[in-house]
Design an enzyme around this catalytic site. Structure first.
Site, PDB file in Angstrom:
ATOM      1  N   ASP A   1     -38.548   6.491  21.094  1.00 33.20           N
ATOM      2  CA  ASP A   1     -38.027   6.653  19.729  1.00 33.20           C
ATOM      3  C   ASP A   1     -39.027   6.101  18.720  1.00 33.20           C
ATOM      4  O   ASP A   1     -39.354   4.915  18.746  1.00 33.20           O
ATOM      5  CB  ASP A   1     -36.697   5.889  19.616  1.00 33.20           C
ATOM      6  CG  ASP A   1     -36.060   6.058  18.250  1.00 33.20           C
ATOM      7  OD1 ASP A   1     -35.184   6.932  18.119  1.00 33.20           O
ATOM      8  OD2 ASP A   1     -36.434   5.318  17.314  1.00 33.20           O
TER       9      ASP A   1
ATOM     10  N   HIS B   1     -33.729   9.752   8.419  1.00 29.88           N
ATOM     11  CA  HIS B   1     -33.734   8.308   8.689  1.00 29.88           C
ATOM     12  C   HIS B   1     -32.689   7.527   7.876  1.00 29.88           C
ATOM     13  O   HIS B   1     -32.048   6.611   8.395  1.00 29.88           O
ATOM     14  CB  HIS B   1     -35.144   7.765   8.413  1.00 29.88           C
ATOM     15  CG  HIS B   1     -35.475   6.538   9.186  1.00 29.88           C
ATOM     16  ND1 HIS B   1     -36.752   6.227   9.584  1.00 29.88           N
ATOM     17  CD2 HIS B   1     -34.708   5.525   9.639  1.00 29.88           C
ATOM     18  CE1 HIS B   1     -36.738   5.091  10.254  1.00 29.88           C
ATOM     19  NE2 HIS B   1     -35.513   4.648  10.281  1.00 29.88           N
TER      20      HIS B   1
END
Ligand code: A2P
Length: 283
Positions: A48, A111
């Site tokens: 990630d 995000h």
């Protein structure tokens, strides 16, 4: 209970490894490359990163140096805050592919829901962003799309124009930080919850309560915290740049926390920090 070689299934049928390797606060360059290489050697198949972490080049280099074939790995990156809206989402995604040295990513996330740059027009900016992400998904450049740090109101606004529902919500989750409302809301929408900062960015190590529990199980504080996350049904993303700790953080599949100890950990409110308020971050 899943182990490191097992998968959860996203709402579109894509399989996602049940634990991932976090790289937030991992410096760009050799540190990122060595950490990712060590993680893949240790058994992680899920990495990630994010545009905002500034380490996509090093992460991509670590992936290449691992020697593991691309189709055995699950790679996530995230759209950074200044890059919302249609055109910039697309161009910055292409830049991420270049920086990572990949021709597709497995998961692309928005995000933050309400960046400073779009604070007063976030619904419109997110709708445009999501349209671009849906198109990239339909073109096969991304295998799954999702969000990070979204609360119910951000998700409900997104769904007013979305054709495809997000498949993942990545939020801060660790013992004592359970964000029940958004967890339940996301699950009701069929999303997988990914847990960033499952060690409370390191704050969990100061907890005497978790230390005692770790001694009881003959495990480390990190292992107890990661195990809690797995048993909660979350997908933890522990970060480390140390090869020994990277390996140790995967050694969480040979024990089980009792119901009582799970509740105890869940109830340690604030012990490892709380969740951020995504409407008011200074970025
Ligand atoms: P390091 O990278 O030097 O190992 P989180 O995943 O919640 O963001 O937490 C990451 C923090 O926890 C980092 O400071 C990381 O430091 C530290 N950390 C990760 N794994 C362990 C471990 N097994 N023991 C001690 N500290 C750890």
């Amino acid at each position: 209970m899943a182990n490191v070689t097992e998968f959860l299934t996203l709402s579109n049928g894509v399989k996602i490894p049940s634990i991932g390797f976090g790289t937030w606060q991992t410096p760009e360059g050799d540190v990122a490359t060595e950490a990712v290489k060590a993680a893949i050697e240790a058994g992680y198949r899920h990495i990630d990163t994010a545009q905002a972490y500034g380490n996509e080049r090093g992460v991509g280099e670590g992936i290449r140096r691992s020697g593991i074939s691309r189709d055995e790995l699950f790679v996530t990156t995230k759209l950074t805050n200044d890059n919302h809206t249609y055109e910039i989402t697309k161009s910055s995604f292409e830049q991420s592919l270049k920086d990572l040295g990949l021709d597709y990513v497995d998961l692309f996330l928005v995000h933050w829901p309400r960046p400073m740059k779009f604070r007063d027009c976030w619904e419109k900016a997110n709708a445009e962003t999501w349209k671009a992400m849906e198109e990239l998904y339909e073109e096969g450049k991304i295998r799954a799309i999702g969000v990070s740090n979204f609360m119910p109101k951000h998700l409900s606004a997104l769904l007013e124009t979305a054709k495809i529902a997000p498949m993942v919500n990545q939020i801060r989750l660790c013992p004592g930080c359970t964000q029940d409302e958004i967890v339940n809301y996301s699950r009701d929408m069929g999303m997988i919850l990914e847990a960033y900062s499952p060690l409370g960015t390191g704050k969990i190590f100061d907890s005497e309560e978790v230390k005692s529990l770790a001694a009881k199980y003959g495990k480390s504080i990190a292992q107890i915290s990661i195990r809690w996350s797995l048993q909660m049904g979350f997908l933890p993303l522990p970060k480390s740049v140390n090869a020994d700790r990277i390996r140790a953080n995967l050694d969480v599949f040979d024990f089980e926390l009792s119901d009582e100890d799970m509740s105890f950990l869940t109830g340690l409110t604030g012990v490892a920090g709380g969740a951020p308020d995504p409407d008011n971050m200074p970025f």
